[in-house]
Design an enzyme around this catalytic site. Sequence first.
Site, PDB file in Angstrom:
ATOM      1  N   ARG A 161      58.124  43.893  47.400  1.00 57.24           N
ATOM      2  CA  ARG A 161      57.356  44.053  46.150  1.00 57.24           C
ATOM      3  C   ARG A 161      57.124  45.517  45.771  1.00 57.24           C
ATOM      4  NH1 ARG A 161      54.029  39.184  44.450  1.00 57.24           N
ATOM      5  NH2 ARG A 161      54.954  37.550  45.688  1.00 57.24           N
ATOM      6  N   ASP A 171      37.253  60.237  37.089  1.00 57.70           N
ATOM      7  CA  ASP A 171      36.650  60.129  35.757  1.00 57.70           C
ATOM      8  C   ASP A 171      35.151  59.874  35.862  1.00 57.70           C
ATOM      9  OD1 ASP A 171      38.247  57.436  36.444  1.00 57.70           O
ATOM     10  OD2 ASP A 171      36.395  56.910  35.415  1.00 57.70           O
TER      11      ASP A 171
HETATM   12  N1  HPA Z   1      36.582  51.845  37.410  1.00 54.89           N
HETATM   13  C1  HPA Z   1      37.149  51.252  38.462  1.00 54.89           C
HETATM   14  N2  HPA Z   1      37.964  51.860  39.286  1.00 54.89           N
HETATM   15  C2  HPA Z   1      38.219  53.150  39.058  1.00 54.89           C
HETATM   16  C3  HPA Z   1      37.663  53.831  37.983  1.00 54.89           C
HETATM   17  C4  HPA Z   1      36.794  53.150  37.121  1.00 54.89           C
HETATM   18  O1  HPA Z   1      36.265  53.687  36.143  1.00 54.89           O
HETATM   19  N3  HPA Z   1      38.134  55.106  38.016  1.00 54.89           N
HETATM   20  C5  HPA Z   1      38.952  55.178  39.094  1.00 54.89           C
HETATM   21  N4  HPA Z   1      39.011  54.013  39.723  1.00 54.89           N
END
Ligand code: HPA
Length: 234
Positions: free
Chosen positions: A43, A204
Amino acid sequence: MTPHIEAKKEDIAKTVIMPGDPFRAKFIAENFLDDYKLVNQVRGMLAYTGVYKGKKVTVMGSGMGNPSMGIYSYELYKFYDVENIIRVGSCGIYTKKLKLYDVLLVEKTYSESTYANVQNENSEIFKFSSKKLNKSIETSAKELGYKINKVTAHCSDVFYKERNKFQFLYQKYKCSCVEMETFALFHNAQLLGKNASAILTVSDSLVTKEATTSKERERTFTNMMEIALNSINK
Ligand code: HPA
């Protein structure tokens, strides 16, 4: 061999480092390991086993989310006699106290996931990382001169939410970051008497909406990978 892994048992090390993205596993092998070989392609979930500073290690993708991490970590622990799995991944943050590119060490993860309940009727909402592995990871980070922040994570089954109540999770459970794989990983480790831990790099912010570019992530992810690799047998 298992339904999802074609490697020979002896080709998987006792410690496995798992990024979500299989291409990150390839990147780690190519940039950090000596004498590595490709041991799984089923996979496209690439796994490589090689040597880091004299120690045998496997790096393998986990895929995204608890179901995918659940399958691979279970098979590695149960059928390949793996003892330690360290997830290296990205996360979003729920607080301004952390910032982009910070490296986090998960001590505890909260989830509303049904994974544990479906797996063995375990109704715990918190799962814990290995104290032993975390200690080695902290020692490793210190040695390398990288700062690592200990956190409680939120392990979410949903990336795209209609309403994101992250402020509530930050207040109620002190979840300061969000990712999608630690709950299944820590549950499987608990179930099978093994060790699991997770190092995350902030990609982020749910608060400021800032985000990193994929190029920037590639560069900064290397600190986390080095910390994980250097922690083996500490
Ligand atoms: N949410 C879930 N998983 C993640 C996020 C998010 O904002 N950023 C990086 N992994």
